[in-house]
Design a protein around this motif. Sequence first.
Motif, short mmCIF file in Angstrom:
data_model
loop_
_atom_site.label_atom_id
_atom_site.label_comp_id
_atom_site.label_asym_id
_atom_site.label_seq_id
_atom_site.Cartn_x
_atom_site.Cartn_y
_atom_site.Cartn_z
N PHE A 1 0.83 -1.21 0.00
CA PHE A 1 0.00 0.00 0.00
C PHE A 1 0.86 1.26 0.00
N PHE B 1 8.74 1.77 -12.60
CA PHE B 1 8.35 0.46 -12.11
C PHE B 1 7.46 -0.27 -13.10
N ASP C 1 4.09 -12.11 -9.11
CA ASP C 1 2.69 -11.76 -8.90
C ASP C 1 2.57 -10.48 -8.09
N LYS D 1 4.80 -8.05 -7.90
CA LYS D 1 5.19 -6.94 -8.78
C LYS D 1 4.02 -6.52 -9.65
N THR D 2 3.34 -7.50 -10.18
CA THR D 2 2.19 -7.22 -11.04
C THR D 2 1.12 -6.45 -10.26
N LEU D 3 0.87 -6.89 -9.05
CA LEU D 3 -0.13 -6.20 -8.24
C LEU D 3 0.28 -4.77 -7.93
N VAL E 1 2.09 -2.79 -9.82
CA VAL E 1 1.83 -1.99 -11.03
C VAL E 1 0.34 -1.64 -11.12
N GLY E 2 -0.49 -2.60 -10.84
CA GLY E 2 -1.93 -2.35 -10.88
C GLY E 2 -2.36 -1.35 -9.81
N LEU E 3 -1.86 -1.51 -8.62
CA LEU E 3 -2.24 -0.62 -7.52
C LEU E 3 -1.79 0.81 -7.80
N ALA F 1 -1.39 2.17 -10.73
CA ALA F 1 -2.26 2.70 -11.79
C ALA F 1 -3.61 3.12 -11.21
N MET F 2 -4.14 2.30 -10.31
CA MET F 2 -5.42 2.63 -9.67
C MET F 2 -5.30 3.91 -8.85
N PHE G 1 -5.21 6.86 -10.99
CA PHE G 1 -6.51 7.11 -11.60
C PHE G 1 -7.45 7.79 -10.60
N ILE H 1 -8.38 -5.81 -2.36
CA ILE H 1 -7.10 -6.47 -2.69
C ILE H 1 -6.60 -7.29 -1.50
#
Lengths: 199, 199
Positions: free
Chosen positions: B93, B109, B152, B154-156, B158-160, B162-163, B166, B180
């Motif tokens: 977080f 990142f 996995d 790292k992927t999360l 990147v998503g977090l 971006a969120m 946004f 999450i």
Amino acid sequence: MTEKSRPLRADAARNRARVLQVAYETFAEEGAGVPIDEIARRAGVGAGTVYRHFPTKESLFQAIVADRLQQVVERAREQAAADPGEGLYAFLFHMAEQGATDLGLTEAFAGIGFDLAAALPDAEKEFTGMMAEILTQAQRAGTVRSDLDVADIKTLIVGLQAMRRFRGDSELMHRVYPVIRAGLAAPDASPDGATDASA
Amino acid sequence: MTEKSRPLRADAARNRARVLQVAYETFAEEGAGVPIDEIARRAGVGAGTVYRHFPTKESLFQAIVADRLQQVVERAREQAAADPGEGLYAFLFHMAEQGATDLGLTEAFAGIGFDLAAALPDAEKEFTGMMAEILTQAQRAGTVRSDLDVADIKTLIVGLQAMRRFRGDSELMHRVYPVIRAGLAAPDASPDGATDASA
DNA sequence: TCCTAAGCGGAACGAGCGCCCCGATTGTAT
DNA sequence: ATACAATCGGGGCGCTCGTTCCGCTTAGGA
């Protein structure tokens, strides 16, 4: 939208359709940053021809985004009608997969150099409305926790698209999707701190 | 890294530090796309001065990213040492919140116009190693499902990020973080299809 | 077939930006 | 205080890209 006051000449109509098709593919591959000259070259026309049909690069991009949104809305409505409980999940993971194949749509949706609500207010409203419908259906079916609204779902889509883009291999996203799905299916926040995120 | 073969002149050292500081703030605000002239103006020096201290814009960006990664790694290690079960969540977080305040780090990142592993292999390795440690600790503590690996996470992230970018309002992310977290805390995929995502 | 205007293409313009160059300036050893 | 070398600043070069312009081409009605 605007009815053509006079029909386009046959070759002009052909070129217009060709530009639109090529632009869609190119924006999907490269994003909105691709030069107009590149689209013109791929379409086999001059840059001037692109600009006669679309006054600015922005307007070309808008035309394509509006079309793609329409397709997505229709698909989502069909799937939600077939299975209300699964509709939202199908939509969510479909949007995520767009992150891999359609950079233009992903950028437009994430608001990168593009204000969707300002540029295409009607398309945005229909999109949001559709999301509200299928979210409500899923919550009524009990497959999605009830303390989330449309804005939260939009946020999750942006995140999922970013993840999908980061992970080139779709195989690997099947390790992440279940995590998101489990989180969405979880019961609403309970009094203990277990689902609270304190950074 | 490279020991200065001769000490910098006092004014040169001052300018260098000033450029670094201003560049950090500017990249954080505007991302890597900001012009060097803008950084030079904010620092009160000429563009030539920036280029004497950093041979390319890219090298300046790298210097800053390396520094930020180091800070993040240290912070995460401390928090994981204090509470192994919560360390991964705190890190996750915290990285998400960087999405709001540090666009440069977020882009680096996510690999937007920047290949982290290629540009800063050592920093990337230490970062990945740290993540492996705190993930393992959390899994051992039972707070994170065991079928996830570093990629996995790292992927999360990147998503977090971006969120978070946004959603301008951090308040609203507190509606998404619990989702999450609930997903990450959920038990491993069970035989029934409940946690499988078929788009 | 011929004429006319719609349509075409690609050169060119202007703006933005990374990076280089060089005359002017200034820190510092003596 | 002086001299010299390190440093500075900002104008300029080369390139990219959105958009415009205009002389040439060609579709399609008469």
